[in-house]
Design an enzyme around this catalytic site. Structure first.
Site, PDB file in Angstrom:
ATOM      1  N   SER A   1       0.804  -1.234   0.000  1.00 57.89           N
ATOM      2  CA  SER A   1       0.000   0.000   0.000  1.00 57.89           C
ATOM      3  C   SER A   1       0.829   1.272   0.000  1.00 57.89           C
ATOM      4  O   SER A   1       0.268   2.362  -0.075  1.00 57.89           O
ATOM      5  CB  SER A   1      -0.939  -0.002   1.218  1.00 57.89           C
ATOM      6  OG  SER A   1      -0.193  -0.030   2.408  1.00 57.89           O
TER       7      SER A   1
ATOM      8  N   LYS B   1      -5.727   3.691   9.026  1.00 53.43           N
ATOM      9  CA  LYS B   1      -4.792   4.631   8.399  1.00 53.43           C
ATOM     10  C   LYS B   1      -5.296   6.070   8.514  1.00 53.43           C
ATOM     11  O   LYS B   1      -4.510   6.998   8.774  1.00 53.43           O
ATOM     12  CB  LYS B   1      -4.589   4.258   6.929  1.00 53.43           C
ATOM     13  CG  LYS B   1      -3.827   2.947   6.731  1.00 53.43           C
ATOM     14  CD  LYS B   1      -3.745   2.573   5.270  1.00 53.43           C
ATOM     15  CE  LYS B   1      -2.991   1.264   5.083  1.00 53.43           C
ATOM     16  NZ  LYS B   1      -2.905   0.853   3.664  1.00 53.43           N
TER      17      LYS B   1
END
Length: 802
Positions: free
Chosen positions: A707, A750
């Site tokens: 990611s 996140k």
């Protein structure tokens, strides 16, 4: 030995010709100096008759003292039977008044507690009056003479018939010795004949006492004749029964028949071992517990085997244990479910903060159980890191449903017999853990938690995970067969909840049988709320501190969460709060009036300096520095991805404990930058004359995953274009070689990590637009979330124009 005086051998003993028992004889010589008062020894469980010699064991202290004081001066004593055998110290009112007169022939001490005496029984006596009770009984007495009938043909025929019946009885009764027949022929006196037969016939104590009290010899003979006729009739029936079934009996059946007769004899003598009562009790329990028909047939076979096996056999105890297990299992006992979903939601919210997705799925599960209680529901597996509340969720489900709860830890289990049970052929065999728990709970539909299924092992004793395949299959476990029981048991009404930390170690067939519900690690905000609502109260209570003595500030709790713990769950957080509470307890123990404010300074005073420092966003906008967003089991983090270049030959270097997947992401980003150098206005020659170094700080912590691809691309593009990256932006997303930004996981964590680090705008993949709703509303008030599809969009947002 019991504390009683009882016969040690055949009480017929030696036949003594007592002259006083004959019709025309004068009184015997020994009556001339007979005392008026004699000591009286109570007898328990036996009636003695004149004309015999009886060996007796004497254990009572009073009786031993009687004999020790009697023998130096005389040998005559009275012997009277007790009314109640259970009386250990009988008094004058505890014995029959009709007894016998005994002449002590010999006394021998066997040990300090036992005397063996040989007593000649000479006459019937009647107690006139007791003159002493302690230390032993003494009484005035008189001799009771026999009353003989007139000599007649009828009387002679009656005595002859009595002798003939006695002969037949002796021949039909194998246990009576042959000497008895010879002794019978030597008896001339009708009185002694009746007393001899009364001694040898099996009768109740009351019947024998009645014969002793009967002075009319003819009436005594009639009673004994009637008893002999009854015994002969029974003996004839037994003989006929034996002859009828002799050919059909197997050896095992013959032994069972004999054992049944032995038990009947023992019951008559009061010496039974309780084996028959135990078998009968087991049969009643088995019939009462509502076994299915096939199971009852198996139990009935075992009951019949139990009746044929002697109690001393090892197999006897094995069968008894097996039948007790069957009788104690809840074959048809179900607890009533509480289908109130509002109550279930209240219990889940009370015990657990957050976990809304998990709670929603559990409420749906309970709703299905409410609408279709008999349906085969799914097997749930709660998957998540340690300390996030998987086990306590199982307890809450059980409480919400009103069911019993059992936790079976299968972590480290290597023996499949722990699940399936041991065969009864093995010594110490027992059922498996599932059957044991059901037996303990007493209900067939509890909530059973199988804890740590990802840590099951396997060795030469089998694979427990394979044994669980049947247990956790709702279409098979209705006929689960435990090896110990060897009969099917219905587990379909049990609610099975498994827990695991990791998915990969769970075997694929077992994983296929369970519905996975993932419990993510708690966010910082969730940990703060859990600490404020649950952990502080629990630790204050455990350490004996009342609320007024300690007050935790919001700043202190946030400091504990952010700077002293780094975990997915809250176990370490609870320990740190416990350390604070123990320090408070030490102060309160010296002064109970103290009130302590737990703030940030107090935390550092007790726990020392902070242990963890979280990454924050870059303070200035720089070339080659990007705020990447990462997901970890302990929450979201900001990764300051840095890229620098220096003169060289075009090599690229990667540092910062980067894993293989992240390494490949850097290589993909590097290839994409080089492939699009014209679009980025980068001179191709620059790639050959510069070496590039990409570093991800916190180098001691391993990092991996795809990611960070978009952030890597942005850092390399910034480095070679010379454009600064806006410090207020964070980003996440995987990239491919076509420049597309692909979806990622852990968006909620996140986003919270970015918000915590002070970032106000984050770029996410367009494919994660649907996950924006998972971000808490409090974070969304501070964050601007921008979905992007390509790396060009990313650069348009983050590159500063100047």
């Amino acid at each position: 030995m019991q504390d009683i005086e009882r016969m040690l051998s055949d009480s017929s003993g030696e036949i003594i010709d007592i002259s006083g028992s004959h019709r025309d004889s004068g009184p015997p010589e020994w009556r001339k100096d007979m005392p008026n008062v004699i000591p009286v020894m109570p007898l328990r469980g036996v009636v003695l008759f004149p004309g015999t010699v009886a060996p007796l064991t004497v254990e009572r202290p009073a009786s031993q003292k009687l004999l020790e004081e009697l023998l130096p001066t005389g040998r005559l004593l009275g012997l009277c039977t007790q009314y109640d055998d259970s009386v250990d110290v009988p008094g004058a009112n505890d014995v029959y008044k009709i007894g016998v007169l005994g002449n002590v022939l010999r006394m021998m001490r066997q040990d300090s507690d036992h005397l063996l005496v040989l007593i000649q029984i000479v006459e019937r006596i009647e107690i006139v009056e007791f003159t002493q009770e302690l230390p032993y009984l003494k009484a005035e007495f008189k001799i009771r003479e026999n009353k003989f009938p007139r000599e007649s043909d009828d009387w002679t025929a009656k005595i002859a018939n009595l002798r003939e019946s006695a002969d037949e009885f002796i021949e039909a009764t194998p246990h009576i010795p042959d000497e008895a027949n010879h002794a019978l022929q030597q008896i001339e006196s009708s009185a002694i004949l009746t007393d001899f037969l009364a001694t040898n016939l099996s009768m109740e104590i009351a019947e024998k006492q009645s014969l002793l009290e009967e002075l009319d010899v003819e009436k005594r003979a009639d009673k004994i004749q009637a008893s002999l006729n009854n015994h002969l009739h029974i003996a004839d029936l037994q003989q006929k029964l034996r002859e009828d079934v002799e050919d059909e009996f197997s050896d095992a059946q013959r032994r069972a028949y004999l054992r049944e007769q032995l038990r009947a004899i023992q019951r008559e003598l009061g010496e039974g071992d309780g084996a028959d009562e135990q078998a009968e009790d087991l049969r009643e329990r088995i019939e009462a517990c509502g076994l299915p028909e096939t199971v009852f047939e198996s139990a009935d076979r075992e009951l019949k085997r139990l009746e044929m096996i002697p109690p001393a056999s090892p197999e006897h105890s094995v069968i008894v244990t097996y039948l007790e297990t069957l009788a104690e299992l809840p074959w048809n006992k179900l607890s009533d479910d509480n289908h109130d979903l509002v109550h279930a939601q209240e219990v889940l919210d009370r015990d657990h903060f957050g976990l809304n997705v998990v709670k929603k799925r559990l409420i749906e599960y309970l709703a299905v159980r409410k609408l279709n209680p008999e349906g085969h529901g799914p097997i749930i597996c709660l998957l998540g890191p340690p300390g996030v509340g998987k086990t306590s969720l199982g307890k809450s489900i059980a409480e919400a449903l009103g069911r019993d709860f059992a936790r079976i830890s299968v972590g480290g289990l290597r023996d499949e017999n722990e699940i399936r049970g041991h065969r009864r052929t093995y010594v110490g065999a027992m059922p498996g853990r599932l059957i044991q728990e059901l037996r303990k709970l007493g209900t067939r539909n509890p909530v059973i938690m199988l804890d740590e299924v990802d840590k099951i092992g396997a060795d030469f004793r089998g694979d427990p995970a394979s044994a669980l395949l049947e247990v956790l299959d709702p279409w098979q476990n209705s006929d689960f067969v435990d090896r110990y029981l060897d009969v099917p048991f219905d587990l379909s009404q049990c609610i099975f909840i498994a827990t695991a930390n990791y998915l990969d170690p769970i075997p694929a067939p077992l994983r296929d049988r369970m519905e996975m519900i993932e419990l993510p690690g708690y966010t910082l905000e969730e940990k703060f709320e859990i600490a404020k609502r649950y952990l502080v109260k629990r630790q204050l209570k455990e350490n004996g501190i009342v609320n007024r003595q300690a007050k935790f500030t919001t700043t202190a709790l946030k400091k504990l969460v952010e700077e002293y713990t780094r975990e997915a769950g809250v176990r370490n957080l609870s320990r740190e709060i416990g350390s604070i509470c123990r320090s408070i307890a030490a102060k309160v123990a010296h002064d109970s009036s103290v009130e302590i404010k737990v703030d940030a300074e107090y935390i550092e005073e007790v726990l020392g300096p902070p242990r963890y420092v979280r990454e924050s966003k870059s303070n200035i906008s720089e070339i080659g520095v990007v705020n990447g967003l990462a997901y970890t089991p302990v929450g979201g983090e900001v990764l300051n991805i840095e890229a620098v270049r220096y003169p060289g030959k075009g090599a690229i270097k990667l540092t910062g404990q980067i894993g293989d997947v992240m390494n490949e992401s850097v290589q993909a980003a590097w290839s994409l930058v080089r492939a699009r150098h014209k679009d980025l206005n980068i001179q191709w020659e620059d790639f050959g004359k510069w070496d590039t170094h990409v570093h991800v700080p916190a180098g001691a912590i391993p990092k991996d995953g795809p990611s960070a691809g978009a952030a890597m691309y942005t850092a390399l593009a910034s480095l070679f274009t010379g454009k600064r990256v806006n410090k207020d932006f964070g980003m996440t997303g995987e990239i491919n070689l076509r420049g597309q930004v692909l979806p990622i996981g852990g968006l909620k964590e996140k986003a919270l990590g970015a918000e915590h680090a002070g970032i106000r705008t984050i770029l996410i993949p367009e494919g994660n637009r649907k996950d924006i709703r998972d971000i808490p509303a409090s974070a969304m008030k501070k964050l601007k979330v921008i979905p992007v599809s390509t790396v060009e969009e990313v650069l348009d947002y983050v590159f500063l124009k100047r």
